[in-house]
Design an enzyme around this catalytic site. Structure first.
Site, PDB file in Angstrom:
ATOM      1  N   THR A 153      -8.442 -22.313  21.887  1.00 58.88           N
ATOM      2  CA  THR A 153      -8.396 -21.339  20.788  1.00 58.88           C
ATOM      3  C   THR A 153      -9.295 -20.155  21.174  1.00 58.88           C
ATOM      4  OG1 THR A 153     -10.044 -22.688  19.627  1.00 58.88           O
ATOM      5  CG2 THR A 153      -7.760 -22.899  18.918  1.00 58.88           C
ATOM      6  N   LYS A 179     -11.589 -29.038  24.650  1.00 55.80           N
ATOM      7  CA  LYS A 179     -11.570 -27.650  24.204  1.00 55.80           C
ATOM      8  C   LYS A 179     -12.566 -27.497  23.070  1.00 55.80           C
ATOM      9  CE  LYS A 179      -9.870 -25.904  21.060  1.00 55.80           C
ATOM     10  NZ  LYS A 179     -10.459 -25.446  19.737  1.00 55.80           N
ATOM     11  N   THR A 190     -15.560 -34.329  19.539  1.00 52.67           N
ATOM     12  CA  THR A 190     -15.681 -32.884  19.677  1.00 52.67           C
ATOM     13  C   THR A 190     -14.431 -32.227  19.115  1.00 52.67           C
ATOM     14  OG1 THR A 190     -16.127 -31.105  21.204  1.00 52.67           O
ATOM     15  CG2 THR A 190     -14.731 -32.872  22.003  1.00 52.67           C
ATOM     16  N   GLU A 276     -19.163 -19.739  22.092  1.00 63.10           N
ATOM     17  CA  GLU A 276     -18.844 -18.368  21.681  1.00 63.10           C
ATOM     18  C   GLU A 276     -20.060 -17.467  21.846  1.00 63.10           C
ATOM     19  OE1 GLU A 276     -15.430 -19.536  18.387  1.00 63.10           O
ATOM     20  OE2 GLU A 276     -17.491 -19.204  17.729  1.00 63.10           O
ATOM     21  N   ASN A 400     -17.036 -14.587  15.220  1.00 68.29           N
ATOM     22  CA  ASN A 400     -16.782 -15.353  14.004  1.00 68.29           C
ATOM     23  C   ASN A 400     -16.589 -14.486  12.773  1.00 68.29           C
ATOM     24  OD1 ASN A 400     -16.938 -18.429  14.483  1.00 68.29           O
ATOM     25  ND2 ASN A 400     -18.492 -17.545  15.822  1.00 68.29           N
ATOM     26  N   THR A 405      -9.056 -11.900  11.887  1.00 69.57           N
ATOM     27  CA  THR A 405      -8.445 -10.575  11.915  1.00 69.57           C
ATOM     28  C   THR A 405      -8.226 -10.104  13.346  1.00 69.57           C
ATOM     29  OG1 THR A 405     -10.653  -9.577  11.768  1.00 69.57           O
ATOM     30  CG2 THR A 405      -9.432  -9.895   9.718  1.00 69.57           C
TER      31      THR A 405
END
Length: 405
Positions: A153, A179, A190, A276, A400, A405
């Protein structure tokens, strides 16, 4: 940004497992987002799943089907979590596995569904169903790398690990994928992980071995302290190597368990390295604890502190933040004068304050590398635990804030 190089390994085939991928356009159309794992008859399977009370519809179904049958297929979609979707979510997930069951001639309850992506959006089951023919046409034994990309993702790169070992005079192979990059503090598993081995293992022993491997790997990582609604980790043992793990000696079983834990640890650490917005890969090692749970509690308190994580991002030796996190971790009757803290080998604090040998220059140098080891010695026992985490950057907030969007 991911920390360090982590190219996918040269996956080998696992006899008894075939994989196919397809693009359903669940959220994007640039790459495959649906994956089908075909599992040979006679294989055994085990799994661990999120404890989040709002766990996704596919988690409920996968758990029930795994408990009731010997799975023949795993069906994975990305781009949509199918969580927080009520009864409609259950119906959508069931529609997907019913369609796969009809196309493959197996019972629907032998299929485990998995979803990951945005929470609260209706699952476009018609798109997934329409993609199944393409996924099935592409089934092959050597498509682990394709699956690694298809299950992503917000990941910036696919994550995989392999092992090949000799047990009882025969070769055993293990391949694994994971992932995840955000909403990571696993609680039983996870974000998603798929492991296959050609060893033969009974369902009961496989579950026990997965529980132990998971405890020391996926349950020791945190990126943001958030346990997902969709966390799932499953493993299949096909038995095609001719090695029956149940019949091995205790020493040989330990060898298999050690290798299994090692591959899960690698998969877990790859998630943290791809956190991230991450710039740092951080191991928080707590030793000298009165119990393993105490060590884990302290390690998680430090690893999840936003103040610690932002200081690490800036390579700022603001060691007082680590000291404060240790102090609020909840250790009963902690003798602070006995605690010592090191960062990449540099002694930062001891005897209740800054170490006499410490300098700001040494602190900056210790925090500059992308890989950091924070060692905290409580000097109150012999137990220890390590938690892996990342720093907290501006990019994490941006990713995040703009995820939908």
């Amino acid at each position: 940004m991911a920390v360090g190089d982590a190219p996918l390994p040269a996956f080998f085939a696992i006899d008894g497992i075939r994989i196919g991928t397809a693009n359903a356009g669940v959220k994007q159309t640039e790459r495959a987002d649906v994956t089908v794992f075909e599992i040979a008859e006679g294989s055994t399977c085990a799994g661990v799943f999120t404890r989040n009370a709002f766990c996704a519809a596919p988690v409920h179904i996968a758990k029930a089907n795994l408990a009731a049958t010997a799975p023949r297929y795993w069906l994975v979609n990305t781009g949509n979590a199918n969580a927080g979707t009520g009864q409609a979510g259950f119906e959508a997930a069931q529609a997907c596995i019913d369609a796969l069951a009809e196309k493959t001639g197996v019972a629907a309850d032998t299929i485990l569904p998995f979803s990951t992506g945005v929470i609260g959006e209706p699952l476009p089951s018609a798109k997934i169903v329409a993609s199944l023919d393409d996924a099935l046409k592409g089934l092959g034994e050597s498509r682990w790398a394709d699956a690694g990309s298809a299950i992503m993702t917000t990941d910036t790169r696919p994550k995989g690990a392999i092992r090949e070992i000799s047990i009882a005079g025969k070769t055993v192979r293990i391949c694994g994928l994971s992932k995840g990059a955000g909403m990571i503090k696993p609680n039983m598993a996870t974000m998603l992980s798929y492991v296959g081995t050609d060893a033969g293992v009974s369902s009961e022993l496989l579950q026990s071995m997965l529980n132990e491997a998971n405890r020391l790997s996926f349950n020791r990582i945190t990126i943001d302290g958030d346990t997902s609604t969709n966390d799932s980790a499953v493993i299949v043992a096909t038995g095609r190597s001719g090695v029956d793990v149940d019949a091995l000696t205790a020493e040989e079983q330990l060898q298999f368990q050690t290798v299994l834990t090692d591959i899960y640890t690698e998969l877990a650490q790859l998630i943290v390295r791809d956190a991230e917005g991450a710039n740092k890969f951080v191991a928080v090692e707590v030793s000298g604890a009165a119990s393993e749970s105490e060590a884990e509690m302290v390690a998680y308190t430090v690893a999840e502190s936003p103040l610690v994580k932002t200081a690490l991002y800036a390579s700022d030796p603001n060691w007082g933040r680590i000291l404060a996190a240790v102090g609020r971790a909840g250790v009963e009757s902690l003798a602070v004068e006995n605690v010592s803290i090191r960062i990449n080998g540099v002694l930062i604090a001891e005897q209740g304050g800054r170490a006499a040998s410490y300098t700001e220059e040494a602190g900056v140098e210790a925090l500059t590398p992308a890989d950091l080891l924070i060692n905290i010695d409580l000097e109150r026992g012999s137990d220890k635990a390590t938690v892996w985490t990342s720093d907290l950057s501006h990019e994490y907030v941006t990713i995040n804030a703009e995820y939908r969007t």
